[in-house]
Design a protein around this motif. Sequence first.
Motif, mmCIF file in Angstrom:
data_model
loop_
_atom_site.group_PDB
_atom_site.id
_atom_site.type_symbol
_atom_site.label_atom_id
_atom_site.label_comp_id
_atom_site.label_asym_id
_atom_site.label_seq_id
_atom_site.Cartn_x
_atom_site.Cartn_y
_atom_site.Cartn_z
ATOM 1 N N ILE A 1 23.095 -1.365 -50.781
ATOM 2 C CA ILE A 1 23.529 -0.423 -49.749
ATOM 3 C C ILE A 1 25.047 -0.287 -49.828
ATOM 4 C CG2 ILE A 1 23.609 0.071 -47.282
ATOM 5 C CD1 ILE A 1 21.123 -1.596 -46.938
ATOM 6 N N SER A 2 25.519 0.935 -49.885
ATOM 7 C CA SER A 2 26.958 1.187 -49.933
ATOM 8 C C SER A 2 27.585 0.871 -48.586
ATOM 9 C CB SER A 2 27.228 2.648 -50.299
ATOM 10 O OG SER A 2 28.593 2.974 -50.108
ATOM 11 N N MET B 1 22.447 5.264 -39.935
ATOM 12 C CA MET B 1 21.473 6.122 -39.263
ATOM 13 C C MET B 1 20.794 7.039 -40.283
ATOM 14 S SD MET B 1 21.795 5.089 -36.156
ATOM 15 C CE MET B 1 22.229 3.495 -36.856
ATOM 16 N N ASP B 2 21.580 7.485 -41.279
ATOM 17 C CA ASP B 2 21.019 8.358 -42.310
ATOM 18 C C ASP B 2 20.045 7.611 -43.215
ATOM 19 O OD1 ASP B 2 22.552 10.409 -41.296
ATOM 20 O OD2 ASP B 2 24.177 10.138 -42.747
ATOM 21 N N LEU B 3 20.192 6.284 -43.293
ATOM 22 C CA LEU B 3 19.298 5.486 -44.130
ATOM 23 C C LEU B 3 17.957 5.217 -43.438
ATOM 24 C CD1 LEU B 3 21.790 2.844 -45.594
ATOM 25 C CD2 LEU B 3 20.829 4.845 -46.751
ATOM 26 N N GLY B 4 17.856 5.584 -42.169
ATOM 27 C CA GLY B 4 16.599 5.394 -41.456
ATOM 28 C C GLY B 4 16.606 4.249 -40.466
ATOM 29 N N ALA B 5 17.787 3.692 -40.177
ATOM 30 C CA ALA B 5 17.845 2.605 -39.201
ATOM 31 C C ALA B 5 17.504 3.138 -37.812
ATOM 32 C CB ALA B 5 19.238 1.973 -39.197
ATOM 33 N N ASP B 6 16.507 2.536 -37.162
ATOM 34 C CA ASP B 6 16.151 2.942 -35.814
ATOM 35 C C ASP B 6 16.562 1.860 -34.828
ATOM 36 O OD1 ASP B 6 14.269 0.898 -36.039
ATOM 37 O OD2 ASP B 6 12.616 2.267 -36.477
ATOM 38 N N SER B 7 16.273 2.099 -33.570
ATOM 39 C CA SER B 7 16.732 1.177 -32.529
ATOM 40 C C SER B 7 16.131 -0.212 -32.695
ATOM 41 C CB SER B 7 16.382 1.741 -31.147
ATOM 42 O OG SER B 7 14.987 1.973 -31.030
ATOM 43 N N ARG C 1 30.033 2.246 -34.813
ATOM 44 C CA ARG C 1 30.507 1.846 -36.142
ATOM 45 C C ARG C 1 29.314 1.849 -37.095
ATOM 46 N NH1 ARG C 1 32.156 -0.945 -31.974
ATOM 47 N NH2 ARG C 1 34.394 -1.095 -31.539
ATOM 48 N N PRO C 2 28.802 3.023 -37.456
ATOM 49 C CA PRO C 2 27.522 3.101 -38.170
ATOM 50 C C PRO C 2 27.598 2.814 -39.659
ATOM 51 C CG PRO C 2 28.359 5.297 -37.781
ATOM 52 C CD PRO C 2 29.325 4.367 -37.121
ATOM 53 N N THR C 3 28.763 2.360 -40.172
ATOM 54 C CA THR C 3 28.853 1.971 -41.578
ATOM 55 C C THR C 3 29.091 0.476 -41.668
ATOM 56 O OG1 THR C 3 31.253 2.272 -41.782
ATOM 57 C CG2 THR C 3 29.857 4.222 -42.127
ATOM 58 N N ILE C 4 28.684 -0.099 -42.778
ATOM 59 C CA ILE C 4 28.860 -1.540 -42.961
ATOM 60 C C ILE C 4 30.335 -1.906 -42.961
ATOM 61 C CG2 ILE C 4 28.631 -3.372 -44.696
ATOM 62 C CD1 ILE C 4 25.866 -2.285 -45.317
#
Length: 584
Positions: A383-384, A390-396, A422-425
């Motif tokens: 994973i980059s 969120m675009d990768l499919g992470a849900d709640s 902060r939706p990026t690693i």
Amino acid sequence: APKPHRGDWAVIAQEHPELWAGIIDIEPSEGTQQHYQEQSLMVLNQILRPEGENQIALRGGQAYVPRLIHQQQQSQSGSLPLQLKPDSTYLITGGLGSLGLKIAEWMVDKGARYLVLVGRSQPNPRASEIIGKLEEQGVMVVLEQVDVSQEAQVRDCLNRIQVSLPPLKGIIHGAGVLEDGVLLHQDWAKFAKVMKPKVEGAWNLHRLTQEMALDLFVLFSSATSILGTPGQGNYSAANGFLDSLSHYRKGQGANALSINWGPWAEMGLAAGVGKRMTMLGIEPIQSPQGLQILEQLLAQDVAQVGVLPVEWSTLKQRLPIELPLFLSEVITTETLPPQGDGENDNSGIFDQLLASTTTQREELLKDYLKQQIAKALGISREISGSSNLMDLGADSLMIVEVLNSCKKDLKITLYPREFYERPTITALAEYLALEMERLHQPQPTQTSLTTTSLSDIKNWANPWAWNNNSERNFTKPSQRNRSMVFLLCSPRSGSTLLRVMLAGHRDLFCPPELHLLPFDTMAERNQSLGSTHLGEGLARAFMEIMNLDAEASTTLVEEITEQDWSIQKVYGRLQVVQTCSASQ
């Protein structure tokens, strides 16, 4: 009486490991004062006990706790196979779903010749094909389009059976729907959608068939009600009701069995979440195995049984909380691998982070987050750090899983809001690195609290009546105070929410409500508030502004109360002292 909340406490515990979640089931009231007092003392005693029990029933002065235990699958050798009565009727709710149809085929194989399949919609082509094959075998299949949560519809259905079919001898209640989501994102409409077919449907069937001599009353519950699955609080609660209803019927001498099924392979409500259950170490139940176990259970006199092929060591590793005592009989040190085994072991990550530089810490956290997020997503590819999760499919549900891992491994309590912001690693790793330093690293030149004698406090209180030119003898802090925010309004929902939000900011100090505005003088305030906790806000403000310890701050409040300062004067002096402290 049956209780749905028996199923959702475990979900609360897993979604919010920072909270205590549990159930204390008290004995039905006998209506006497002594009984109330005894029950209250027992509840208080259980709350204060350190053993960590979170399911307790108080009966006859004793505390009882549940334990999940192994029950070996019994061999069918020597026992007669199940034989259903060909001159009786069997009703299946959820009968037009994939699992309901599989149960219908099995019941025909076991001798049933009259089936009533209940569903809210018309059968799809696949269901019609299966029903046609059953009818070719001489089976009468009656389709009833009924909402089992509606008592009148259930009553009419049962009346039609009584008039036109052989006696009803068996019910399998398999109706249900899913509406998953973490509790913070749930509302009552979503809860009601899931609860109605399970809870109201089962209760209607129970009430309206109490006068019938049923051979079978089987409730298809779920393993979620005993293990808890994050994101399924409503589903766990609904199935918890089925479990309670089964025990309730047994207590009344009626037939009942609640089966806490794990996911069935490629069918049933759990088919859509089978991947997630597999990640928890729970394998899907193959149809032949499930039907064989169902037959065995129908021959036993039990109220509730869980059926799930589970790898306990995997489940333990994925639990976001400490091992519940409820599972202590099935998850023991013998069933778990030695600590540190496995490529994803993170037992040493906390100490490693503490010993790292800021730059090293961020890189370690990036690797850690990539591992945790890949595990939550169920993917193996790299994973980059810049990818939007969120675009990768992470849900709640996945976010809750990652946050719980952070709490367990990093000793940092996070909330979904901090993840969404902060939706990026990379961004999340930078934030966690700062949080690690703030929470777990020694802070240089920490300002120590001042321990001050009573006489000094009295001297401080008296000069507070000074003129603007009077000397102000405050201990100079070794570092600048945090910025402070005072909300000058009476307590109400909006101001309380704003106060909580400001108090959560690391760079601000926002004391609790001062409780000054409703009064004219400190003596009036003291007479109204008395010894309640409502007066603590003013003492907290003095502690922060003047660098006092709790005892000194409390004494100062007592002094200005004894001198009966006006509230206007208190506000004025707070402003002067804060300005003075901030400028030093």
